[in-house]
Scaffold this motif. Structure first.
Motif, PDB file in Angstrom:
ATOM      1  N   TRP A 174     -51.240   9.294  -7.248  1.00 57.27           N
ATOM      2  CA  TRP A 174     -50.583   8.397  -6.299  1.00 57.27           C
ATOM      3  C   TRP A 174     -49.152   8.064  -6.707  1.00 57.27           C
ATOM      4  O   TRP A 174     -48.484   7.289  -6.023  1.00 57.27           O
ATOM      5  N   PHE A 175     -48.665   8.618  -7.814  1.00 55.85           N
ATOM      6  CA  PHE A 175     -47.277   8.333  -8.211  1.00 55.85           C
ATOM      7  C   PHE A 175     -46.341   8.901  -7.153  1.00 55.85           C
ATOM      8  O   PHE A 175     -46.445  10.074  -6.775  1.00 55.85           O
ATOM      9  N   PRO A 176     -45.388   8.104  -6.636  1.00 57.95           N
ATOM     10  CA  PRO A 176     -44.547   8.541  -5.502  1.00 57.95           C
ATOM     11  C   PRO A 176     -43.715   9.776  -5.818  1.00 57.95           C
ATOM     12  O   PRO A 176     -42.903   9.768  -6.745  1.00 57.95           O
ATOM     13  N   SER A 177     -43.910  10.823  -5.051  1.00 58.61           N
ATOM     14  CA  SER A 177     -43.119  12.046  -5.238  1.00 58.61           C
ATOM     15  C   SER A 177     -41.656  11.809  -4.878  1.00 58.61           C
ATOM     16  O   SER A 177     -40.769  12.500  -5.393  1.00 58.61           O
ATOM     17  N   SER A 178     -41.382  10.833  -4.013  1.00 56.82           N
ATOM     18  CA  SER A 178     -39.994  10.532  -3.647  1.00 56.82           C
ATOM     19  C   SER A 178     -39.211  10.048  -4.861  1.00 56.82           C
ATOM     20  O   SER A 178     -38.040  10.420  -5.044  1.00 56.82           O
ATOM     21  N   LEU A 179     -39.825   9.230  -5.704  1.00 54.71           N
ATOM     22  CA  LEU A 179     -39.148   8.732  -6.900  1.00 54.71           C
ATOM     23  C   LEU A 179     -39.012   9.836  -7.947  1.00 54.71           C
ATOM     24  O   LEU A 179     -37.974   9.962  -8.600  1.00 54.71           O
ATOM     25  N   LEU A 180     -40.058  10.646  -8.110  1.00 58.09           N
ATOM     26  CA  LEU A 180     -39.977  11.777  -9.040  1.00 58.09           C
ATOM     27  C   LEU A 180     -38.868  12.742  -8.628  1.00 58.09           C
ATOM     28  O   LEU A 180     -38.127  13.249  -9.469  1.00 58.09           O
ATOM     29  N   GLY A 181     -38.761  12.984  -7.314  1.00 52.07           N
ATOM     30  CA  GLY A 181     -37.754  13.916  -6.812  1.00 52.07           C
ATOM     31  C   GLY A 181     -36.340  13.450  -7.085  1.00 52.07           C
ATOM     32  O   GLY A 181     -35.473  14.246  -7.483  1.00 52.07           O
ATOM     33  N   VAL A 182     -36.075  12.164  -6.909  1.00 51.42           N
ATOM     34  CA  VAL A 182     -34.736  11.625  -7.166  1.00 51.42           C
ATOM     35  C   VAL A 182     -34.394  11.739  -8.643  1.00 51.42           C
ATOM     36  O   VAL A 182     -33.272  12.124  -9.012  1.00 51.42           O
ATOM     37  N   MET A 183     -35.347  11.424  -9.518  1.00 55.78           N
ATOM     38  CA  MET A 183     -35.096  11.523 -10.954  1.00 55.78           C
ATOM     39  C   MET A 183     -34.811  12.964 -11.366  1.00 55.78           C
ATOM     40  O   MET A 183     -33.906  13.235 -12.165  1.00 55.78           O
ATOM     41  N   LEU A 184     -35.566  13.908 -10.817  1.00 59.45           N
ATOM     42  CA  LEU A 184     -35.345  15.316 -11.137  1.00 59.45           C
ATOM     43  C   LEU A 184     -33.999  15.789 -10.594  1.00 59.45           C
ATOM     44  O   LEU A 184     -33.264  16.529 -11.266  1.00 59.45           O
ATOM     45  N   PHE A 185     -33.641  15.355  -9.379  1.00 62.10           N
ATOM     46  CA  PHE A 185     -32.379  15.754  -8.755  1.00 62.10           C
ATOM     47  C   PHE A 185     -31.194  15.295  -9.598  1.00 62.10           C
ATOM     48  O   PHE A 185     -30.275  16.071  -9.891  1.00 62.10           O
ATOM     49  N   MET A 186     -31.196  14.027 -10.003  1.00 57.61           N
ATOM     50  CA  MET A 186     -30.056  13.496 -10.758  1.00 57.61           C
ATOM     51  C   MET A 186     -29.991  14.101 -12.166  1.00 57.61           C
ATOM     52  O   MET A 186     -28.904  14.331 -12.696  1.00 57.61           O
TER      53      MET A 186
END
Length: 391
Positions: free
Chosen positions: A315-327
């Motif tokens: 259930w960990f938000p993929s939206s938050l993971l994606g932003v961290m990976l992008f930056m």
């Protein structure tokens, strides 16, 4: 060491979870790897790596192997075979010094092109994670994982970009943990989490599993590990930590040792990587303390919760993971700005820039580090003949 003990170091420790968490969850849910083993050995290698290198040298999954394993639904033995095969070859090339002979003649623009291409690939993976629940409104909107949270976290990272003392990765991670716990409770799945003592179990691949794993996934991972986890990583470490000169032999031995032990006990294959180092550096890691913190957390969670933790992690938000990976990927791409050893020679600088772009574009276009490297080397060789003919 005590002067570096800060929230910034803890924040930097989480700079690579955008890559780790999705792969970890996917492989363990499928049954290809053990969550207990992957967390335990991942944490152990974090601590050992921090002690040995003294910088936040990341420990991350072998992404190409993971991708093939997910596509072809590898058994634990096939996954272990792929990791063991790659690690054995990397180890041999390192200790025999053959890798040094090869990299001795690799031009700087090719190395920087590999870093830039990897940066673009990771950026795309970050965007793909955000797009998994890409909604601003409508019936499909998930309150804990949507574009509102992706945009908010992205803006937060930008606003504090020049204020590196703000532990932004730690803040985003804690928000994600709260959301994951809330969703676990809302779906009445806390009963699936079983605290206790969880142990690792041996995985011995058969000859068929070793052959299938290595030929299907290991061969594709080999150039990625050699180029990104060794050559590009060593170059990035020198850029980020002036005066520090890591030995490529030590890096190859480290990769080999990690997987000879871990893969035979059910862990997913691990390596080092320039993208992970860039991510941890971007979010504040400057010393080995960040790895000690991350390693200890992984070991405790793996031993105490084991496989049952998947009920929360999914259930960990993929939206938050994606932003961290992008930056984090942007930080990796920034090192490509120093792509030439001849800044005062406009002709040589132009040639080097073409080599950089050719390498990066080939890597991204073919989705293959080996082809990107080969095309970049051919381009550099042609330009070398041009200069030789007009000298």
């Amino acid at each position: 060491m005590r002067e570096h003990l800060s929230l910034r170091e803890f924040s930097g420790a989480l700079g690579d979870i955008g890559t780790l968490v999705p792969i970890l969850i996917s492989l363990t849910v499928q049954g290809s790897a053990s969550l207990t083993s992957s967390l335990f050995f991942g944490g152990l290698w974090n601590i050992a790596t921090g002690f040995f290198y003294g910088i936040p040298m990341c420990v991350q999954p072998m992404k190409s192997i993971a991708a093939i394993a997910l596509t072809k639904e590898f058994t634990p033995g096939e996954l272990a075979g792929a990791g063991l095969g790659v690690s054995a070859i990397v180890f041999f090339l390192g200790v025999s010094r053959l890798l040094w002979l090869v990299t001795r003649f690799v031009p700087l623009p090719v190395v920087k092109g590999l870093q830039l291409g990897t940066s673009f690939q990771l950026c795309k993976k970050g965007v793909d994670l955000v797009k998994k629940n890409a909604s601003f409104w409508g019936s499909g909107l998930l309150w804990s994982d949507n574009l509102w949270w992706a945009c908010s976290s992205f803006l937060l990272v930008l606003f504090v970009y020049e204020r590196r003392r703000v532990p932004v990765a730690l803040l985003i991670f804690m928000v994600g943990v709260v959301f994951a716990l809330a969703q676990t409770g809302a779906h009445h799945q806390f009963g699936l989490v079983h605290p206790g003592a969880h142990f690792v179990h041996p995985v011995v691949p058969t000859a068929r599993e070793f052959k299938t794993g290595f030929l299907s996934a290991g061969l594709g991972q080999l150039p990625l590990t050699l180029l990104n986890s060794v050559v590009a990583l060593a170059a990035l470490a020198r850029d980020l930590f002036p005066g520090y000169d890591p030995s490529m032999t030590h890096i190859t031995v480290s990769i080999g040792a990690m997987n000879v032990v871990g893969c035979l006990l059910g862990s997913m294959p691990f390596c080092h990587g320039s993208g992970g180092l860039a991510g941890q550096y971007f979010f504040g890691a400057r010393t080995e303390l960040s790895l000690y913190f991350l390693g200890a957390i992984k070991i405790v969670i793996g031993v105490v919760f084991g496989e049952s933790l998947l009920a929360v992690l999914k259930w960990f938000p993929s939206s938050l993971l994606g932003v961290m990976l992008f930056m984090a990927s942007i930080e990796l791409g920034l090192v490509a700005r120093n792509f030439t050893l001849h800044p005062g020679d406009e002709r040589r600088r132009r040639h080097d820039f073409v080599v950089l772009l050719t390498t990066a574009a080939s890597l991204v276009g073919f989705s293959h580090d080996g082809l990107g490297f080969l095309i970049g080397m051919v381009t550099a060789l042609v330009f070398w003949f041009h200069r030789l003919a007009t000298a």
